[in-house]
Write a protein that holds these residues in place. Sequence first.
Motif, mmCIF file in Angstrom:
data_model
loop_
_atom_site.group_PDB
_atom_site.id
_atom_site.type_symbol
_atom_site.label_atom_id
_atom_site.label_comp_id
_atom_site.label_asym_id
_atom_site.label_seq_id
_atom_site.Cartn_x
_atom_site.Cartn_y
_atom_site.Cartn_z
ATOM 1 N N ARG A 48 12.549 -48.305 27.273
ATOM 2 C CA ARG A 48 11.339 -47.566 26.897
ATOM 3 C C ARG A 48 10.202 -47.987 27.811
ATOM 4 N NH1 ARG A 48 10.094 -45.347 21.610
ATOM 5 N NH2 ARG A 48 8.032 -46.070 22.154
ATOM 6 N N ARG A 49 9.451 -46.968 28.229
ATOM 7 C CA ARG A 49 8.256 -47.263 28.998
ATOM 8 C C ARG A 49 7.110 -47.512 28.038
ATOM 9 N NH1 ARG A 49 7.588 -42.502 33.147
ATOM 10 N NH2 ARG A 49 8.550 -41.357 31.490
ATOM 11 N N SER A 50 6.146 -48.188 28.500
ATOM 12 C CA SER A 50 4.964 -48.452 27.701
ATOM 13 C C SER A 50 4.271 -47.133 27.374
ATOM 14 C CB SER A 50 4.015 -49.361 28.484
ATOM 15 O OG SER A 50 2.755 -49.373 27.875
ATOM 16 N N SER A 51 3.639 -47.064 26.214
ATOM 17 C CA SER A 51 2.927 -45.843 25.852
ATOM 18 C C SER A 51 1.749 -45.621 26.796
ATOM 19 C CB SER A 51 2.455 -45.903 24.402
ATOM 20 O OG SER A 51 1.542 -46.962 24.233
ATOM 21 N N TRP A 52 1.242 -46.702 27.412
ATOM 22 C CA TRP A 52 0.149 -46.552 28.365
ATOM 23 C C TRP A 52 0.622 -45.809 29.609
ATOM 24 C CZ3 TRP A 52 -4.519 -47.103 26.759
ATOM 25 C CH2 TRP A 52 -4.790 -47.983 25.725
ATOM 26 N N VAL A 53 1.842 -46.060 30.021
ATOM 27 C CA VAL A 53 2.375 -45.368 31.201
ATOM 28 C C VAL A 53 2.502 -43.882 30.913
ATOM 29 C CG1 VAL A 53 4.374 -45.156 32.732
ATOM 30 C CG2 VAL A 53 3.574 -47.421 32.033
ATOM 31 N N SER A 54 3.022 -43.538 29.753
ATOM 32 C CA SER A 54 3.167 -42.132 29.387
ATOM 33 C C SER A 54 1.797 -41.459 29.302
ATOM 34 C CB SER A 54 3.884 -42.000 28.051
ATOM 35 O OG SER A 54 5.170 -42.553 28.133
ATOM 36 N N THR A 55 0.835 -42.153 28.716
ATOM 37 C CA THR A 55 -0.512 -41.594 28.594
ATOM 38 C C THR A 55 -1.126 -41.378 29.973
ATOM 39 O OG1 THR A 55 -0.790 -42.728 26.487
ATOM 40 C CG2 THR A 55 -2.794 -41.985 27.586
ATOM 41 N N ALA A 56 -0.946 -42.338 30.859
ATOM 42 C CA ALA A 56 -1.496 -42.216 32.209
ATOM 43 C C ALA A 56 -0.856 -41.047 32.958
ATOM 44 C CB ALA A 56 -1.292 -43.515 32.979
ATOM 45 N N VAL A 57 0.439 -40.853 32.783
ATOM 46 C CA VAL A 57 1.128 -39.741 33.457
ATOM 47 C C VAL A 57 0.591 -38.408 32.947
ATOM 48 C CG1 VAL A 57 3.363 -38.576 33.674
ATOM 49 C CG2 VAL A 57 3.210 -41.046 34.002
ATOM 50 N N VAL A 58 0.432 -38.277 31.643
ATOM 51 C CA VAL A 58 -0.061 -37.024 31.062
ATOM 52 C C VAL A 58 -1.493 -36.753 31.518
ATOM 53 C CG1 VAL A 58 -0.709 -35.890 28.897
ATOM 54 C CG2 VAL A 58 1.483 -37.062 29.079
ATOM 55 N N LEU A 59 -2.372 -37.760 31.405
ATOM 56 C CA LEU A 59 -3.764 -37.561 31.810
ATOM 57 C C LEU A 59 -3.875 -37.289 33.308
ATOM 58 C CD1 LEU A 59 -5.607 -40.224 29.631
ATOM 59 C CD2 LEU A 59 -5.494 -37.752 29.290
ATOM 60 N N GLY A 60 -3.077 -37.962 34.111
ATOM 61 C CA GLY A 60 -3.071 -37.700 35.548
ATOM 62 C C GLY A 60 -2.632 -36.285 35.868
ATOM 63 N N SER A 61 -1.629 -35.804 35.156
ATOM 64 C CA SER A 61 -1.149 -34.433 35.369
ATOM 65 C C SER A 61 -2.234 -33.422 35.000
ATOM 66 C CB SER A 61 0.105 -34.166 34.551
ATOM 67 O OG SER A 61 1.134 -35.040 34.924
ATOM 68 N N VAL A 62 -2.915 -33.647 33.880
ATOM 69 C CA VAL A 62 -3.983 -32.734 33.446
ATOM 70 C C VAL A 62 -5.116 -32.739 34.465
ATOM 71 C CG1 VAL A 62 -5.744 -32.366 31.667
ATOM 72 C CG2 VAL A 62 -3.396 -32.874 31.004
ATOM 73 N N ALA A 63 -5.488 -33.928 34.941
ATOM 74 C CA ALA A 63 -6.553 -34.013 35.936
ATOM 75 C C ALA A 63 -6.155 -33.291 37.225
ATOM 76 C CB ALA A 63 -6.881 -35.482 36.220
ATOM 77 N N ALA A 64 -4.918 -33.447 37.654
ATOM 78 C CA ALA A 64 -4.453 -32.782 38.876
ATOM 79 C C ALA A 64 -4.491 -31.264 38.713
ATOM 80 C CB ALA A 64 -3.040 -33.255 39.217
ATOM 81 N N ILE A 65 -4.105 -30.768 37.560
ATOM 82 C CA ILE A 65 -4.126 -29.315 37.317
ATOM 83 C C ILE A 65 -5.563 -28.807 37.315
ATOM 84 C CG2 ILE A 65 -3.666 -27.547 35.581
ATOM 85 C CD1 ILE A 65 -1.115 -29.133 34.877
ATOM 86 N N ILE A 66 -6.484 -29.543 36.675
ATOM 87 C CA ILE A 66 -7.887 -29.129 36.649
ATOM 88 C C ILE A 66 -8.453 -29.095 38.067
ATOM 89 C CG2 ILE A 66 -10.208 -29.875 35.955
ATOM 90 C CD1 ILE A 66 -8.911 -30.843 33.320
ATOM 91 N N LEU A 67 -8.167 -30.128 38.868
ATOM 92 C CA LEU A 67 -8.646 -30.151 40.248
ATOM 93 C C LEU A 67 -8.049 -29.015 41.066
ATOM 94 C CD1 LEU A 67 -8.601 -33.988 40.973
ATOM 95 C CD2 LEU A 67 -10.604 -32.510 40.669
ATOM 96 N N LEU A 68 -6.768 -28.750 40.889
ATOM 97 C CA LEU A 68 -6.114 -27.672 41.626
ATOM 98 C C LEU A 68 -6.722 -26.318 41.261
ATOM 99 C CD1 LEU A 68 -3.830 -26.778 43.529
ATOM 100 C CD2 LEU A 68 -2.371 -26.573 41.519
ATOM 101 N N LEU A 69 -6.945 -26.073 39.975
ATOM 102 C CA LEU A 69 -7.543 -24.807 39.557
ATOM 103 C C LEU A 69 -8.976 -24.678 40.084
ATOM 104 C CD1 LEU A 69 -6.240 -24.516 35.887
ATOM 105 C CD2 LEU A 69 -5.502 -23.205 37.882
ATOM 106 N N GLY A 70 -9.728 -25.774 40.074
ATOM 107 C CA GLY A 70 -11.081 -25.737 40.629
ATOM 108 C C GLY A 70 -11.070 -25.446 42.110
ATOM 109 N N TYR A 71 -10.141 -26.037 42.845
ATOM 110 C CA TYR A 71 -10.033 -25.815 44.282
ATOM 111 C C TYR A 71 -9.667 -24.356 44.565
ATOM 112 C CZ TYR A 71 -8.373 -26.121 49.085
ATOM 113 O OH TYR A 71 -8.174 -25.918 50.421
ATOM 114 N N VAL A 72 -8.720 -23.817 43.810
ATOM 115 C CA VAL A 72 -8.300 -22.429 44.011
ATOM 116 C C VAL A 72 -9.466 -21.492 43.721
ATOM 117 C CG1 VAL A 72 -6.803 -20.608 43.097
ATOM 118 C CG2 VAL A 72 -5.857 -22.851 43.611
ATOM 119 N N GLN A 73 -10.222 -21.763 42.678
ATOM 120 C CA GLN A 73 -11.362 -20.900 42.321
ATOM 121 C C GLN A 73 -12.461 -21.029 43.401
ATOM 122 O OE1 GLN A 73 -13.119 -21.714 38.552
ATOM 123 N NE2 GLN A 73 -14.181 -19.759 38.464
#
Length: 90
Positions: free
Chosen positions: A60-85
């Motif tokens: 099992r990975r630490s719950s912090w690792v999972s949280t960091a992966v999810v938040l990083g993915s959301v941030a990357a999507i927000i940045l990508l959508l902002g760049y495209v716009q």
Amino acid sequence: MDGMPEHEHNDHEREFDLRWAENAEHKEPSARARMLAARWKENPPEPQPFRADPDQAGPRRSSWVSTAVVLGSVAAIILLLGYVQFRAPY
């Protein structure tokens, strides 16, 4: 017929059949239940613990690792959508 349209007559017969089947005293087991009963009669299954042993479960990975992966993915999507716009012509 008795004055009822055919589809209403069939619905009434089906409802009667369902009530008759549900009120049956003996209900036959499903094909899967019969297959498992026959298999277990010859070769009964080993007792299994309610929960899996922690040693058998994968690492099992630490719950912090999972949280960091999810938040990083959301941030990357927000940045990508902002760049495209930002790059889109108006």
